[in-house]
Design an enzyme around this catalytic site. Structure first.
Site, PDB file in Angstrom:
ATOM      1  N   GLY A  35     -38.138  94.510  28.620  1.00 13.44           N
ATOM      2  CA  GLY A  35     -39.413  93.872  28.954  1.00 13.44           C
ATOM      3  C   GLY A  35     -40.203  94.549  30.060  1.00 13.44           C
ATOM      4  O   GLY A  35     -41.051  93.919  30.694  1.00 13.44           O
ATOM      5  N   SER A  36     -39.987  95.847  30.280  1.00  9.47           N
ATOM      6  CA  SER A  36     -40.758  96.518  31.341  1.00  9.47           C
ATOM      7  C   SER A  36     -42.246  96.581  30.972  1.00  9.47           C
ATOM      8  O   SER A  36     -43.111  96.469  31.845  1.00  9.47           O
ATOM      9  CB  SER A  36     -40.194  97.907  31.648  1.00  9.47           C
ATOM     10  OG  SER A  36     -40.389  98.776  30.554  1.00  9.47           O
ATOM     11  N   ASN A  37     -42.560  96.714  29.690  1.00  9.63           N
ATOM     12  CA  ASN A  37     -43.969  96.703  29.265  1.00  9.63           C
ATOM     13  C   ASN A  37     -44.570  95.302  29.393  1.00  9.63           C
ATOM     14  O   ASN A  37     -45.726  95.154  29.777  1.00  9.63           O
ATOM     15  CB  ASN A  37     -44.108  97.217  27.829  1.00  9.63           C
ATOM     16  CG  ASN A  37     -44.018  98.731  27.780  1.00  9.63           C
ATOM     17  OD1 ASN A  37     -44.948  99.424  28.163  1.00  9.63           O
ATOM     18  ND2 ASN A  37     -42.873  99.250  27.366  1.00  9.63           N
ATOM     19  N   HIS A  52     -45.434 102.734  21.001  1.00 11.49           N
ATOM     20  CA  HIS A  52     -44.310 103.490  20.459  1.00 11.49           C
ATOM     21  C   HIS A  52     -44.079 104.746  21.307  1.00 11.49           C
ATOM     22  O   HIS A  52     -45.035 105.464  21.620  1.00 11.49           O
ATOM     23  CB  HIS A  52     -44.576 103.877  18.998  1.00 11.49           C
ATOM     24  CG  HIS A  52     -43.381 104.499  18.370  1.00 11.49           C
ATOM     25  ND1 HIS A  52     -42.258 103.774  18.045  1.00 11.49           N
ATOM     26  CD2 HIS A  52     -43.108 105.786  18.063  1.00 11.49           C
ATOM     27  CE1 HIS A  52     -41.349 104.590  17.544  1.00 11.49           C
ATOM     28  NE2 HIS A  52     -41.828 105.814  17.538  1.00 11.49           N
ATOM     29  N   MET A  69     -38.018  94.557  18.171  1.00 16.84           N
ATOM     30  CA  MET A  69     -37.301  95.418  17.240  1.00 16.84           C
ATOM     31  C   MET A  69     -37.069  94.760  15.883  1.00 16.84           C
ATOM     32  O   MET A  69     -35.957  94.762  15.362  1.00 16.84           O
ATOM     33  CB  MET A  69     -35.989  95.898  17.877  1.00 16.84           C
ATOM     34  CG  MET A  69     -36.227  96.817  19.057  1.00 16.84           C
ATOM     35  SD  MET A  69     -37.464  98.102  18.701  1.00 16.84           S
ATOM     36  CE  MET A  69     -37.076  99.332  19.931  1.00 16.84           C
ATOM     37  N   ARG A  70     -38.128  94.188  15.338  1.00 12.22           N
ATOM     38  CA  ARG A  70     -38.038  93.630  13.988  1.00 12.22           C
ATOM     39  C   ARG A  70     -39.249  94.071  13.197  1.00 12.22           C
ATOM     40  O   ARG A  70     -40.332  94.267  13.764  1.00 12.22           O
ATOM     41  CB  ARG A  70     -38.014  92.107  14.040  1.00 12.22           C
ATOM     42  CG  ARG A  70     -36.769  91.551  14.679  1.00 12.22           C
ATOM     43  CD  ARG A  70     -36.758  90.064  14.567  1.00 12.22           C
ATOM     44  NE  ARG A  70     -36.501  89.650  13.201  1.00 12.22           N
ATOM     45  CZ  ARG A  70     -35.289  89.362  12.729  1.00 12.22           C
ATOM     46  NH1 ARG A  70     -34.244  89.447  13.504  1.00 12.22           N
ATOM     47  NH2 ARG A  70     -35.134  88.987  11.486  1.00 12.22           N
ATOM     48  N   ASN A  98     -49.108  97.580  19.058  1.00 12.28           N
ATOM     49  CA  ASN A  98     -47.734  98.053  19.238  1.00 12.28           C
ATOM     50  C   ASN A  98     -47.762  99.285  20.129  1.00 12.28           C
ATOM     51  O   ASN A  98     -48.740 100.035  20.139  1.00 12.28           O
ATOM     52  CB  ASN A  98     -47.112  98.410  17.883  1.00 12.28           C
ATOM     53  CG  ASN A  98     -45.645  98.799  18.011  1.00 12.28           C
ATOM     54  OD1 ASN A  98     -44.885  98.163  18.757  1.00 12.28           O
ATOM     55  ND2 ASN A  98     -45.233  99.843  17.309  1.00 12.28           N
TER      56      ASN A  98
HETATM   57  C1  GAR Z   1     -40.622 100.914  24.814  1.00  7.18           C
HETATM   58  O1  GAR Z   1     -40.265 102.216  25.178  1.00  7.18           O
HETATM   59  C2  GAR Z   1     -41.439 100.911  23.540  1.00  7.18           C
HETATM   60  O2  GAR Z   1     -42.245 102.043  23.418  1.00  7.18           O
HETATM   61  C3  GAR Z   1     -40.361 100.874  22.481  1.00  7.18           C
HETATM   62  O3  GAR Z   1     -39.419  99.981  22.992  1.00  7.18           O
HETATM   63  C4  GAR Z   1     -39.385 100.098  24.411  1.00  7.18           C
HETATM   64  C5  GAR Z   1     -39.368  98.731  25.037  1.00  7.18           C
HETATM   65  O4  GAR Z   1     -39.157  98.815  26.428  1.00  7.18           O
HETATM   66  N1  GAR Z   1     -40.873 100.449  21.211  1.00  7.18           N
HETATM   67  C6  GAR Z   1     -40.524 100.991  20.052  1.00  7.18           C
HETATM   68  O5  GAR Z   1     -39.680 101.856  19.947  1.00  7.18           O
HETATM   69  C7  GAR Z   1     -41.267 100.446  18.835  1.00  7.18           C
HETATM   70  N2  GAR Z   1     -40.859 101.107  17.667  1.00  7.18           N
HETATM   71  P1  GAR Z   1     -39.377  97.557  27.358  1.00  7.18           P
HETATM   72  O6  GAR Z   1     -38.544  96.416  26.765  1.00  7.18           O
HETATM   73  O7  GAR Z   1     -38.850  97.957  28.694  1.00  7.18           O
HETATM   74  O8  GAR Z   1     -40.838  97.233  27.381  1.00  7.18           O
END
Ligand code: GAR
Length: 199
Positions: free
Chosen positions: A11-13, A108, A89-90, A106
């Site tokens: 969940g850093s984003n 990526h 991740m779904r 999204n």
């Molecule tokens: C992030 O790096 C995002 O780009 C990736 O999951 C991570 C979540 O990090 N998303 C994907 O790979 C989508 N296909 P977070 O939980 O620290 O935000």
């Protein structure tokens, strides 16, 4: 503008977007965090920030579309305008995408359409890429696919490790995602023939 964030992990984003709202960079309201993982750390972040967090247990549903329908029900109840996928991740069903068409973002960790799916940072490094990067995009029915909003490249330097590259990628994500959400909330994103124009 009512926002829902869907996340499965750290969940850093999520946190970067919450902070951007708190400092007034984004003018909107995060109504709910929805997660499919009971023990995801992102739930702790939501609770700390007093954001409603809902765990939707996929085991309760017979099919993916029933699980998605439950999420759609919550999003409609909360009158959500924008769905932000932050490490969710779904794979979303076609009906989900249709219901929120052009209103699902999204992020990526690769320069799409390269390295879709999981472990994208690792795969780019192992492939020997000289650059990789971060993409923020609207989603369509395919995985990690849809009109690109923002895309920034990062050089992979000699001797780069997975840890050093991940650190740079995440720092970039935490700038790019709040910017994309801000642009959406200010109605500055227009999709024309699957290409995004920024006003
Ligand atoms: C992030 O790096 C995002 O780009 C990736 O999951 C991570 C979540 O990090 N998303 C994907 O790979 C989508 N296909 P977070 O939980 O620290 O935000």
């Amino acid at each position: 503008m009512n926002i829902a964030i869907l996340a499965s992990g750290n969940g850093s984003n999520f946190e970067a977007i919450v902070k951007a709202l708190k400092r007034g960079y984004i003018k909107a309201s995060i109504k709910v965090l929805i997660t499919d993982k009971k023990n995801a750390f992102v739930r702790k972040r939501a609770q700390k920030n007093k954001i409603k967090d809902v765990f939707v247990d996929s085991k309760r549903f017979k099919s993916r579309s029933e699980f998605d329908n439950e999420i759609i029900r919550i999003l409609k109840k909360e009158k959500i305008d924008l769905v932000v996928l932050a490490g969710f991740m779904r794979i979303l069903s076609e009906s989900f995408v249709k219901t929120f068409r052009d209103r699902i973002l999204n992020i990526h960790p690769a320069l799409l359409p390269a390295f879709r799916g999981e472990s994208s940072i690792k795969r780019a490094l192992e492939y020997g890429c000289k650059v990789t990067g971060v993409t923020v995009h609207f989603i369509d029915e395919k995985v990690d696919n849809g009109p690109v909003i923002l895309q920034v490249a990062i050089k992979i330097k000699k001797g780069e490790t997975l840890a050093s590259l991940e650190k740079k990628m995440h720092a970039l994500e935490h700038k790019l995602y709040p910017l994309a959400v801000k642009l959406f909330c200010e109605k500055r994103l227009k999709i024309k023939n699957r290409h995004v124009e920024i006003k």
